[in-house]
Motif scaffolding. Structure first.
Motif, mmCIF file in Angstrom:
data_model
loop_
_atom_site.group_PDB
_atom_site.id
_atom_site.type_symbol
_atom_site.label_atom_id
_atom_site.label_comp_id
_atom_site.label_asym_id
_atom_site.label_seq_id
_atom_site.Cartn_x
_atom_site.Cartn_y
_atom_site.Cartn_z
ATOM 1 N N VAL A 1 0.840 -1.206 0.000
ATOM 2 C CA VAL A 1 0.000 0.000 0.000
ATOM 3 C C VAL A 1 0.871 1.251 0.000
ATOM 4 N N GLY B 1 0.990 4.085 -2.868
ATOM 5 C CA GLY B 1 0.681 5.468 -2.526
ATOM 6 C C GLY B 1 1.645 6.453 -3.139
ATOM 7 N N ASP C 1 -6.289 2.527 -0.039
ATOM 8 C CA ASP C 1 -5.417 3.338 0.801
ATOM 9 C C ASP C 1 -6.210 4.523 1.313
ATOM 10 N N GLY D 1 -5.801 1.906 6.541
ATOM 11 C CA GLY D 1 -6.322 1.414 5.265
ATOM 12 C C GLY D 1 -7.770 0.977 5.453
#
Length: 610
Positions: free
Chosen positions: A109, A113, A180, A252
């Protein structure tokens, strides 16, 4: 001047004007019976309709309760199913996070991002053709899809995807997504959905911003699951926040799709059973309501029939009572009429008694001188016997010879003719006496004829009569009763004949003339006047007497009311006179004056015969 009218024309006392109790009671009672019966029938119908409305309202209420119960049960079951699976998904997320998040997903994640999404979000949305709401354009969708491809191209993606599939194999979870904190789908078991922007999704906002799980139940015709595409499935999708270990910080968001089709089918089957049971109960309630309505209708009909029967019995009882009362009233009327006739006859006899005394006096004078004249005529005829014998002998002698001269021996006859007085041979005297006797007989004949016309004993009860002639007869008879010092004047105009009981009317007018004579006393005048006025025959009996005092005037028509001394009056004359007049369709009124120029006028009106 004071006046007082007798019974008006509209208030006749004859049989046609009497109140007929039985027909009026029967008609009025029947009308009221029908009215009450109609009212009872109406109220009974209204009561039945009211009960039917109440029953229908209760049935509708019971149906509403049943439907509401079934709906609530289905809603509660679905809510409980959603809550249970949401809790299960929360636990699953925690296990999943504990197993994969720190070592696998957190780095993945974080790496995803680093890919910028600002350029894609800067692209403008377009309005939806159906509802007009803004939606991502095709270019914007392609931009985010390109981001998804970049994420899927990470070297660690294949291993991560294999671990997820291995953990979810044989479970009720059909799909997993990981977002996310930007709202970008960094992982989806359906790889084509990676890169999508869910930052405006209410479920993601609730989990990422508020830190609260959000779930909803949906139905999908087709759905891409771990084990392939499935059809017609009921799914629960849950947005679940992923918290950093040992803190409440959201790092998350997981979206988990669980298959609840078997559970929901069981809920639907249970709801169907409940609705069937409710429908069966509804049918029973409606059947019971119909039975109750029939019972109420039958009870109302029986009650109405009983009340109607009681009303009929009451009507019959009242009719019998009224019939008996009507019979008693009729008998009392007959007795009253008979008594009234007897009173009228008594008054008539009293008047006739006075009249007979006067008539007897009127007859005595011609009878006396007629009797004396006849006796004197008989005596004169006795004195004519000898001269007639002599004349008879001379007549026989003359008839026996044809000679002109006959020798008569008067010596033998001288003694017989010596007793003949020439004064006894005057026939004018007995002729005059017989002529006077004939005049006396004529007076008696006239008196008897007037008496006969007055009483009308030789006529039918009702006949067509010349009222002036009847009044003349009454006055002639009255003159024999009242003092000779009272003058009776006749002032008759031409009158049409009328149908009447002349004997009764003679009684009325004789009574009025006698009352007038008694009011006058010794000297005065009675005027009997007849004329036609305003289509009616009018008869006035006017006197110059003392008038009627004001305190006596209202009572002169009352039966047995009299101002005469005891034994001189019955108090029936005017009462009977008024009854006779009203029975002939007429009316009687009085006007009186007291003091100077006193006097009284009784006026009788009769309708002119058609």
């Amino acid at each position: 001047m004071t006046s007082l009218a007798g019974a008006p024309l509209a208030a006749l006392a004859g049989n046609s004007g009497r109140f007929r109790l039985l027909p009026f009671f029967a008609a009025a009672s029947l009308a009221m019976f029908l009215l009450v019966a109609g009212a009872l029938w109406y109220f009974e119908r209204q009561q039945g309709a009211f009960f039917r409305d109440v029953q229908n309202q209760q049935i509708d209420f019971f149906k509403q309760v049943q439907d509401d119960f079934a709906s609530r049960q289905d809603s509660v079951a679905r809510r409980d199913l959603l809550s249970i699976h949401e809790a299960g998904n929360v636990n699953l997320t925690r296990l999943f996070a504990n197993a994969l998040w720190e070592r696998d997903f957190a780095p993945f994640v974080g790496k995803a991002g680093q890919i910028s999404v600002d350029e894609c979000r800067a692209l403008a949305d377009v309005p939806d053709a159906k509802d007009g709401k803004p939606k991502p354009s095709a270019e914007k969708k392609a931009c985010f899809a390109e981001i998804g491809k970049k994420i899927a191209a990470f070297p660690e993606f294949a291993g991560l995807n294999a671990k997820v599939f291995e953990m979810m194999k044989k479970s009720t979870v059909f799909k997993i997504k990981v977002f996310d904190l930007r709202g970008i789908t960094v992982y989806s078991s359906e790889h084509a959905q990676m890169g999508e922007d869910k930052s405006l999704n209410a479920g993601w906002l609730g989990a990422a911003v508020d830190g609260k799980p959000t779930s909803e139940l949906t139905f999908r015709d087709k759905f891409s699951a771990f084990e392939g595409v499935v059809e017609k499935r009921d799914l629960i999708s849950s947005y679940l926040p992923v918290l950093a270990p040992g803190s409440e910080k959201v790092v998350g968001v997981f979206e988990v799709y669980s298959d609840v089709t078997p559970f929901l089918n069981q809920i639907k089957a249970t709801s169907a059973d409940i609705r069937k049971a409710a429908a069966d109960n509804q049918d029973k309630v409606e059947a019971a309501a119909v039975a109750d309505q029939e019972t109420v209708d039958d009870s109302g009909t029986r009650t109405l029939a009983i009340v109607m029967l009681l009303l009929l019995l009451l009507f019959a009882a009242l009719f019998a009572i009224v019939w008996r009362a009507a019979a008693l009233i009729a008998r009392q009327e007959m007795e009253r009429d008979h008594a009234q006739q007897q009173l009228a006859q008594s008054e008539k006899m009293a008047s006739l008694g006075q009249m007979v005394a006067g008539v007897a006096h009127q007859l005595n004078t011609p009878l006396a001188f007629s009797s004396a004249n006849i006796q004197m005529a008989l005596q004169a005829l006795a004195r004519f016997a000898l001269p007639l014998q002599v004349a008879g002998s001379f007549s026989r002698l003359v008839k026996a010879t044809d000679a002109d001269k006959v020798m008569v021996n008067v010596a033998s006859a001288r003694d017989r003719v010596a007793d003949i007085d020439p004064a006894d041979l005057d026939v004018q005297m007995p002729q005059a006496m017989l002529q006077d006797t004939l005049q006396g007989i004529e007076q008696m004949r006239e008196l008897v004829e007037n008496l006969r016309d007055f009483t009308r004993l030789d006529r039918t009860k009702t006949s067509r009569v010349d009222l002036n002639k009847s009044l003349h007869n009454v006055i002639y008879i009255a003159r024999s009763v009242i003092p000779t010092s009272i003058e009776v004047k006749e002032a008759f105009a031409d009158l049409p004949e009328m149908d009447c009981n002349v004997s009764q009317l003679n009684q009325v007018f004789l009574n009025l003339i006698n009352n007038a004579a008694q009011a006058i006393g010794e000297h005065g005048t009675i005027t009997v006047r007849s004329l036609v006025e305003a289509g009616r025959i009018r008869i006035d009996v006017e006197d110059t007497g003392s008038g009627i005092a004001a305190e006596h005037l209202p009572h002169i028509w009352d039966t047995y009311y009299t101002t005469k001394p005891a034994g001189e009056g019955t108090g029936l004359g005017l009462s009977i006179a008024r009854t006779i007049v009203t029975e002939h369709g007429g009316e009687i009124a009085v006007q009186t004056r007291t003091g100077e120029n006193s006097g009284t006028t009784f006026t009788v009106y009769f309708p002119v015969a058609a």
